[in-house]
Design an enzyme around this catalytic site. Sequence first.
Site, mmCIF file in Angstrom:
data_model
loop_
_atom_site.group_PDB
_atom_site.id
_atom_site.type_symbol
_atom_site.label_atom_id
_atom_site.label_comp_id
_atom_site.label_asym_id
_atom_site.label_seq_id
_atom_site.Cartn_x
_atom_site.Cartn_y
_atom_site.Cartn_z
ATOM 1 N N GLU A 260 -45.253 24.214 22.268
ATOM 2 C CA GLU A 260 -45.342 24.007 20.821
ATOM 3 C C GLU A 260 -44.244 24.765 20.082
ATOM 4 O OE1 GLU A 260 -50.103 23.009 20.395
ATOM 5 O OE2 GLU A 260 -49.441 25.097 20.284
ATOM 6 N N HIS A 515 -53.144 -4.129 14.885
ATOM 7 C CA HIS A 515 -51.744 -4.444 15.195
ATOM 8 C C HIS A 515 -50.890 -4.391 13.934
ATOM 9 C CE1 HIS A 515 -48.522 -6.216 17.577
ATOM 10 N NE2 HIS A 515 -48.269 -7.013 16.535
#
Length: 552
Positions: A260, A515
């Site tokens: 990170e 979608h």
Amino acid sequence: MNQAMATPLSLSCCSPTLTRSTLFFTKTFPFSRSFSTPLPLSTKTLISLSPPHRTFAVRAESQNGADPARQYDFDLFTIGAGSGGVRASRFASNFGASSAVCELPFSTISSDTTGGVGGTCVIRGCVPKKLLVYASKFSHEFEESNGFGWRYDSEPKHDWSSLIANKNAELQRLTGIYKNTLKNAGVKLIEGRGKIVDAHTVDVDGKLYSAKHILVSVGGRPFIPDIPGKEYAIDSDAALDLPSKPQKIAIVGGGYIALEFAGIFNGLKSEVHVFIRQKKVLRGFDEEIRDFVAENMALRGIEFHTEESPVAITKAADGSLSLKTNKGTEEGFSHIMFATGRSPNTKDLGLESVGVKVAKDGSIEVDEYSQTSVPSIWAIGDATNRVNLTPVALMEGVALAKTLFQNEPTKPDYRAIPSAVFSQPPIGGVGLTEEQAAEQYGDIDVFTANFRPMKATLSGLPDRVFMKLIVSAETNVVLGLHMCGEDAAEIAQGFAVGIKAGLTKADFDATVGIHPTAAEEFVTMRTPTRKVRKNQASQGKSDSKAKAVAGS
């Protein structure tokens, strides 16, 4: 292994990795059963086997060692006002108990004398780290924007001091909210260092408080190995509050904290080198996820030094630092950061002197109800080194309050806990890795997708997304879900409900996708990439072929 680099098992409460090897099983069974024996799989229940804990004689529904005739200052006294401690204290008060919590004075960097209400997550963990992740992502977004027609008259510049000042102002705001939450719940907040005197007494800077129950929720602290020159190194606390941005930084460690921060400083245009003892990053994660994230971070300019252990740090006359490893020396660093694990913050709490059993790593031994070997003393969160995640500490705090003050003995539920790594690209997942699933159930079907996301088709950048489902071949139950790519954590959180509910691959297939999104891939993968069978070689490829067309 370099003994100086022996890393504690404990991880941060913000950690995405389940400590030791929390495994997911599907039927309750005695601990004496062999772990290698495959277990029958229910289609609706996933439960976890946490690391075994000591079972003590006194159960949660008993008086827990309290003298019913004795008068106490509080029903519950909590040492540590981090996420778990605040939650337990607040719920105890909501259930009618008198509650108090002690905490050290606020500081962005923890020490024996400083801490702050909110604990690691709020002050020097989840929250400030995520804010820096946001800051660092803009440089990549500036690059992406070129393909979408954006032009800049000059190169955007970043002001580190403004970021840190704004971050610290937000931390102060959040700490204030935590304090008000305690106040509004009727919880007494006491500033100072708490130490247990006996089974029902806590000393806070010389003042004694008695309590029917004592809760230890002190979290953990960063661990830096004892090597020459360690005084020149920084840990994750300091990395979040540096006076200036690193020009060239070495990050020692291959876990989630290391990745990170590597992404943060890389995004802020520092030169980043990551040194890991093993061949791969993120031990304990799914193997394909480990490979994919390292490859994609390297494409962004992060240099990985594998199988290298630090031996010493030296400082030159010009102030630059050199890191000597078992393979050689790298010079010219402005900062050297260690992300080599965290240790339970249980030193000098008086635990051993009152009979509380503590493991070699400093973690407090508890039973399934978070009760220690002393019936009136309890412990939750990172201090117990069970599953060291902030939401888990919150869950443990609520369970404890119900057990003690709601006449509702409650065990924390460690089934199907989702986790994330806010690396760049980020990782999200829930359930078993492929390796765990194959070991426990033998026959599994693995579905994978490796594709170029729609945004990358115009940005021209080499960004990719990897997604994976692990399914029981016998029952069709989805055992694990893993993803590395943009919005992975957000997507995994949503699917975690289905994994915990025991949904099958057929349930996924019957779900209509949204979608165009990356998430729809999880409900449109129809053909297994490979079939793993216990008594024969795997059928299929170790990875799916890359899909060149986004949105497919």
